[in-house]
Design a protein around this motif. Structure first.
Motif, PDB file in Angstrom:
ATOM      1  N   LYS A  60      88.228  13.525  11.932  1.00  0.00           N
ATOM      2  CA  LYS A  60      88.374  14.453  10.769  1.00  0.00           C
ATOM      3  C   LYS A  60      89.365  13.839   9.439  1.00  0.00           C
ATOM      4  N   GLY A  61      90.053  12.860   9.778  1.00  0.00           N
ATOM      5  CA  GLY A  61      90.567  12.086   8.662  1.00  0.00           C
ATOM      6  C   GLY A  61      92.239  12.164   8.675  1.00  0.00           C
ATOM      7  N   TYR A  62      92.583  12.628  10.000  1.00  0.00           N
ATOM      8  CA  TYR A  62      94.084  12.693  10.103  1.00  0.00           C
ATOM      9  C   TYR A  62      94.575  11.401  10.732  1.00  0.00           C
ATOM     10  N   THR A  63      95.654  11.070  10.460  1.00  0.00           N
ATOM     11  CA  THR A  63      96.545   9.704  10.902  1.00  0.00           C
ATOM     12  C   THR A  63      97.182  10.218  12.262  1.00  0.00           C
ATOM     13  N   VAL A  64      96.728   9.774  13.364  1.00  0.00           N
ATOM     14  CA  VAL A  64      96.854  10.271  14.570  1.00  0.00           C
ATOM     15  C   VAL A  64      97.606   9.220  15.756  1.00  0.00           C
TER      16      VAL A  64
END
Length: 799
Positions: A60-64
């Motif tokens: 979803k585009g998060y930096t995880v």
């Protein structure tokens, strides 16, 4: 994290990974997206397992960043998401949480922290540390999302499933309060049935936001309870004041119930009432202070007669203070035991038939436990276990825990005003306040602790390790008396007089408290050996509560002390204190070097007289090293060379204020801890350099550059100030890179420039003749650095 649980995940990683991958988490993922900040926000998932939720957010585009204590589950996560793992948007790493002492921290702050189905595996002794470290990961305004289960079937008596995993299930209201006491605000809560259909199992997902400056909450609910009923006596105010006191310093005796209620011991409340009403009933000047309407002419308060008899018995034994000392030590004489039993039983019954029974709308209820227990309420331990429990709403308890110190003070004023009204304006408010604020005089407790500590050999200051000789020391309160009014034995420790004067009513810093752990526990063991009955009663009352055990109590008690200190600091904004550099170290160093040759005392450039052998590789190895110039005189004259001095020649207030140590060699080990805490224990033998005050601060140190790999930015012989950090703040910063030692190599350190890269830790030289240093992230999960350059002393300029 429970080690047996980690072993279970390691042993059955494939099985657990398949189970989690098959679960329907559509609702959970919708909930996460509703509450998380917009991508590409930085998210860390603690206990990521096989990476199901972390991978979803990365897509979803998060930096995880996903971390898990199980190495096998991390491998399963990397295998399950080959296109995402270790990409710019998703990284997995094996790591225990809470982080053990000395472990490198995670990189930077995060916008959100997830802990899905993790807290059940955290034992009670580690729960607060988990919460505190999770708080430390978040930026202000960051979001914490927790998911935990209740009513899990199939657990054994120790709370473990068939695989051996620990499931310490806690009501969601208890978890919420734990984090709210640390400055979080509950934003949302969702309760769901188990997606896998296990009967009775429920999942509770909490969303909490870390608010900068949090620490105050509305008290409308408490105000409503106070004003709801007509007050015929002062009983309800006494009950609420007692609950405030329990919430502030005896909160470990609360029990949480599935219906969002809590309960506290009736005996603990009865004890509080005894101390509150004693000064009102036993007035030396013969003043009668009514506590019930009608001036108590026809119907006095229910326990006036019994409490008057007890007070009369102690009138020539230092009154309330004499009773308190004997009662806490469980050393009442036979007559006093009989009188105390009568008073506490009568007060307990009054609490139940009075404010508990007649509170409208069911604010309070009594369980099926006894409301009286004749001949069993004569000691603190007896009264605590002999009587039943009072139940009330968990949200009221939460308010009392968060702002009970303010509510309690307001209730005392209300009590004085109500007494003025009940007395038909005959007793001034200020006279009632004076008596309501009376507490047992406890100077004898401090003196007894002093006498005990004076008998010990090798006594040192708890906070600084300075030797204490010739009885020249003070007895300090770990938690200041002004905050808790607590003279329990565990709260009394020996401290140097200058240290005690500096600390005053402040709380010690976290580093100071953790660094004093062994000395504090030793003090506790000494106190317990001398006065076991009283020590056990007091540590049970305030630190351990219902988790008290006869053996192996030290670590849980210390963890509880850390929790108490940190929550007090967050909720009440108390100033923190850390000791200055130990003067004893400087005195000892001066004594050792008083007869040293003058030239040794005026110029000693480094910790080692000659560089260690592996530091000679600066010009020849593939990874040049920070070395040590042989002497200040032989270093190239690239600028004004600051003079070096030895530690004994520093004034007491200079270290880390106007002077910094010059470190010759950096490697993993004790010196790193010294940099973190500004401890001087390992730095006496270093050369020191005076620096501008704006440059000096705890955690900073100087390094002399050897070699030309960073030319033209840094030249051989330059003295450069570094600040101890394990994570760079920005790409391109000059850092100390540390390839930490292994069984096969000694471990190397070098000054380089940090460059961000997806798969490796990459460090470059400003001199193009020297190759880059690349360390695979697979072998070094955390940044392999020891410090960030901040100032070039030789050139008097920023780096």
């Amino acid at each position: 994290m429970d080690r047996q649980t980690v072993n279970a995940y390691d042993a059955k990683a494939a099985e657990f990974a398949a189970t989690y991958a098959a679960a329907d988490v559509t609702g959970l993922h919708r909930f996460l997206l509703r509450h998380l900040p917009a991508p590409p926000a930085r998210v860390i998932e603690i206990g990521c397992g096989m990476g199901r939720d972390a991978a979803f957010l990365a897509r979803k585009g998060y930096t995880v960043t996903g971390v898990d204590a199980s190495a096998a589950m991390i491998k399963a996560a990397q295998s399950a998401h080959p296109g995402l793992a270790d990409s710019a948007g998703l990284r997995f790493a094996q790591s225990d949480f809470p982080l053990p002492a000395g472990a490198p921290p995670f990189e930077g702050k995060f916008d959100a922290v997830l802990a899905i189905a993790v807290l059940m595996h955290v034992p009670d002794s580690e729960l607060f540390e988990f919460a505190f470290q999770a708080r430390g990961l978040l930026a202000d305004g960051g979001v914490l999302i927790l998911a935990a289960s209740t009513n899990r079937p199939g657990l054994d008596a120790d709370g473990r499933d068939g695989a051996g995993r620990l499931f310490r299930e806690r009501p969601p209201a208890e978890l919420s309060l734990l984090f709210e006491r640390l400055g979080f605000r509950l934003v949302d809560r969702q309760d769901d049935d188990d997606s896998r259909g296990r009967p009775g199992l429920r999942w509770h997902t909490l969303v909490l936001r870390l608010d900068a400056g949090a620490g105050t909450r509305p008290v409308d609910q408490i105000e409503t309870i106070i004003n709801r009923d007509k007050k015929d006596a002062t009983y309800k105010l006494a009950l609420l004041r007692a609950l405030c006191d329990v919430a502030q310093s005896h909160y470990r005796h609360v029990e949480w119930h599935p219906d969002d209620t809590v309960s506290v011991p009736l005996g603990l409340l009865a004890e509080k009432w005894l101390y509150y009403y004693w000064p009102l009933i036993d007035t030396a000047d013969g003043l009668f202070i009514p506590q019930k309407r009608g001036l108590e002419k026809t119907k006095p308060i229910a326990f006036r007669h019994q409490l008057s008899d007890l007070a009369a018995h102690f009138r020539n034994q230092n009154g309330l203070s004499g009773f308190h000392a004997a009662y806490q030590a469980e050393a009442l004489d036979p007559t006093a035991r009989t009188l105390t039993d009568a008073v506490l039983n009568k007060i307990a019954n009054t609490i139940v038939v009075g404010p508990v029974t007649f509170a409208s709308q069911g604010d309070f209820t009594m369980d099926n436990g006894p409301r009286t227990a004749k001949r069993r309420c004569t000691t603190p331990s007896g009264v605590l276990g002999a009587l039943g429990r009072v139940h009330f709403r968990a949200d009221v308890w939460r308010e009392l825990c968060l702002v009970g110190h303010w509510i309690g003070e307001a209730i005392i004023l209300r009590w004085a005003e109500l007494t003025y009204e009940i007395s038909e304006r005959g007793i001034p408010v200020h006279l009632v306040l004076e008596r309501l604020l009376v507490k047992p005089e406890t100077e004898r407790d401090v003196q007894a602790a002093r006498e005990l500590f004076s008998t010990l050999t090798g006594l040192t200051c708890v906070w600084t390790k300075v030797p204490l000789a010739d009885r020249e020391f003070d007895v300090d309160h770990v938690i200041p008396f002004a905050l808790w009014h607590n003279n329990d034995l565990w709260n009394l420790v020996p401290a140097a007089r200058t240290v005690n004067n500096q600390k005053r009513d402040r709380l010690v810093t976290r580093d100071t408290l953790l660094g004093s752990r062994e000395r504090l526990i030793h003090c506790w063991q000494v106190q317990r050996h001398e006065r076991p009955q009283r020590f056990d009663v007091e540590v049970n009352r305030t630190l351990l509560g219902r988790n008290y055990a006869e053996t192996n109590w030290e670590q849980p008690a210390f963890a509880a002390l850390v929790e108490a200190v940190e929550t007090l600091a967050v909720q009440r904004g108390v100033d923190r204190w850390a000791p200055d550099a130990p003067a004893s170290c400087r005195r000892a160093a001066r004594a050792r070097t008083a007869s040293a040759p003058p030239e040794w005392r005026t110029a000693r450039p480094c910790r080692h007289e000659t560089p260690p052998e592996h530091l000679e590789r600066e010009r020849t190895a593939s990874r040049p090293f920070m070395g040590v110039a042989p002497s200040a005189e032989s270093a190239p004259a690239t600028g004004a060379m600051p003079p070096l001095i030895v530690f004994p020649d520093l004034a007491d207030d200079e270290p880390f204020r106007t002077a910094l140590p010059v470190i010759a060699n950096l490697a993993a080990g004790p010196l790193q801890a010294g940099f973190q805490t500004a401890s001087l224990d390992d730095l006496e033998d270093c050369a020191w350099v005076r620096v501008p005050p704006r440059v000096a601060k705890p955690g900073r140190f100087a390094v002399r550059i050897a070699g030309e790999s960073m030319s033209p930015t840094l030249h051989p012989g330059d003295l450069v100030v570094f600040e101890y950090h394990r994570t760079p703040r920005a790409d391109g910063q000059i850092v100390i890179v540390a390839d930490f030692p292994t069984d096969a190599a000694p471990g190397d350190c070098a000054v380089k420039r940090y460059r961000a890269a997806p798969d490796t830790w990459r460090f470059t030289s400003d001199n193009q003749a020297f190759p880059d240093v690349c360390i695979p992230k697979s072998t070094r999960p955390a940044h392999p650095i020891l410090g960030i350059a901040v100032w070039n002393l030789t050139r008097a300029s920023r780096v």
